[in-house]
Scaffold this motif. Structure first.
Motif, PDB file in Angstrom:
ATOM      1  N   GLY A 110     -22.808 -33.802 -33.235  1.00  0.00           N
ATOM      2  CA  GLY A 110     -21.369 -33.927 -33.451  1.00  0.00           C
ATOM      3  C   GLY A 110     -21.026 -34.225 -34.901  1.00  0.00           C
ATOM      4  O   GLY A 110     -20.098 -33.647 -35.467  1.00  0.00           O
ATOM      5  N   GLU A 111     -21.787 -35.120 -35.510  1.00  0.00           N
ATOM      6  CA  GLU A 111     -21.560 -35.451 -36.914  1.00  0.00           C
ATOM      7  C   GLU A 111     -21.885 -34.259 -37.814  1.00  0.00           C
ATOM      8  O   GLU A 111     -21.164 -33.982 -38.775  1.00  0.00           O
ATOM      9  CB  GLU A 111     -22.397 -36.663 -37.328  1.00  0.00           C
ATOM     10  N   ALA A 159     -21.697 -31.061 -37.013  1.00  0.00           N
ATOM     11  CA  ALA A 159     -20.615 -30.089 -36.859  1.00  0.00           C
ATOM     12  C   ALA A 159     -19.385 -30.532 -37.657  1.00  0.00           C
ATOM     13  O   ALA A 159     -18.785 -29.729 -38.378  1.00  0.00           O
ATOM     14  CB  ALA A 159     -20.263 -29.918 -35.385  1.00  0.00           C
ATOM     15  N   ASP A 160     -19.035 -31.802 -37.554  1.00  0.00           N
ATOM     16  CA  ASP A 160     -17.869 -32.322 -38.261  1.00  0.00           C
ATOM     17  C   ASP A 160     -18.037 -32.207 -39.772  1.00  0.00           C
ATOM     18  O   ASP A 160     -17.152 -31.701 -40.467  1.00  0.00           O
ATOM     19  CB  ASP A 160     -17.634 -33.780 -37.852  1.00  0.00           C
ATOM     20  N   ARG A 161     -19.167 -32.642 -40.286  1.00  0.00           N
ATOM     21  CA  ARG A 161     -19.398 -32.616 -41.730  1.00  0.00           C
ATOM     22  C   ARG A 161     -19.564 -31.212 -42.278  1.00  0.00           C
ATOM     23  O   ARG A 161     -19.234 -30.959 -43.436  1.00  0.00           O
ATOM     24  CB  ARG A 161     -20.613 -33.475 -42.073  1.00  0.00           C
ATOM     25  N   THR A 175     -21.133 -20.773 -43.592  1.00  0.00           N
ATOM     26  CA  THR A 175     -21.567 -21.704 -42.544  1.00  0.00           C
ATOM     27  C   THR A 175     -22.990 -22.155 -42.794  1.00  0.00           C
ATOM     28  O   THR A 175     -23.310 -23.349 -42.709  1.00  0.00           O
ATOM     29  CB  THR A 175     -21.455 -21.047 -41.158  1.00  0.00           C
ATOM     30  N   SER A 189     -26.375 -36.899 -35.791  1.00  0.00           N
ATOM     31  CA  SER A 189     -26.038 -36.343 -34.481  1.00  0.00           C
ATOM     32  C   SER A 189     -25.477 -34.935 -34.636  1.00  0.00           C
ATOM     33  O   SER A 189     -24.980 -34.563 -35.706  1.00  0.00           O
ATOM     34  CB  SER A 189     -25.019 -37.225 -33.767  1.00  0.00           C
ATOM     35  N   THR A 223     -17.100 -26.112 -35.288  1.00  0.00           N
ATOM     36  CA  THR A 223     -16.917 -26.782 -34.004  1.00  0.00           C
ATOM     37  C   THR A 223     -18.276 -27.060 -33.363  1.00  0.00           C
ATOM     38  O   THR A 223     -19.235 -26.325 -33.602  1.00  0.00           O
ATOM     39  CB  THR A 223     -16.082 -25.924 -33.037  1.00  0.00           C
ATOM     40  N   PRO A 224     -18.364 -28.099 -32.540  1.00  0.00           N
ATOM     41  CA  PRO A 224     -19.608 -28.351 -31.812  1.00  0.00           C
ATOM     42  C   PRO A 224     -20.006 -27.161 -30.942  1.00  0.00           C
ATOM     43  O   PRO A 224     -21.197 -26.868 -30.799  1.00  0.00           O
ATOM     44  CB  PRO A 224     -19.294 -29.581 -30.966  1.00  0.00           C
ATOM     45  N   GLY A 256     -17.963 -28.643 -40.999  1.00  0.00           N
ATOM     46  CA  GLY A 256     -16.687 -27.964 -40.814  1.00  0.00           C
ATOM     47  C   GLY A 256     -16.717 -26.865 -39.767  1.00  0.00           C
ATOM     48  O   GLY A 256     -15.976 -25.893 -39.858  1.00  0.00           O
TER      49      GLY A 256
END
Length: 81
Positions: free
Chosen positions: A19-20, A22-24, A47, A17, A28-29, A26
């Protein structure tokens, strides 16, 4: 713009996903959305590297060069007569 962003394609291929991702990676969504929608003026190598690591891909899988309209590229430079 001659650089096209395909960040929206790779997460779907990897079944991850946004969201996942973005989280992994590092980030932001919201920043990921800016990249996905090609609204970013720049992207940090860190990035890009994080996205490639999470998605197990290469930068060329996320970014590609597309030629601009040939008519506009043949236009005479400003001030030329």
């Amino acid at each position: 713009m001659p650089i096209a962003v395909g960040i929206d394609v790779m997460p779907a291929r990897r079944k991850i996903s946004v969201g996942e991702l973005a989280d992994r990676a590092g980030i932001t969504p919201a920043n990921l959305a800016v990249l996905e929608n090609a609204r970013a003026k720049a992207v940090r190598f860190a990035t890009l590297a994080a996205l490639c690591e999470v998605l197990d891909c290469r930068p060329g899988d996320l970014l590609r060069w597309e030629a601009e309209d040939t008519a506009s590229s043949r236009a005479a430079p400003a001030g030329a007569s």
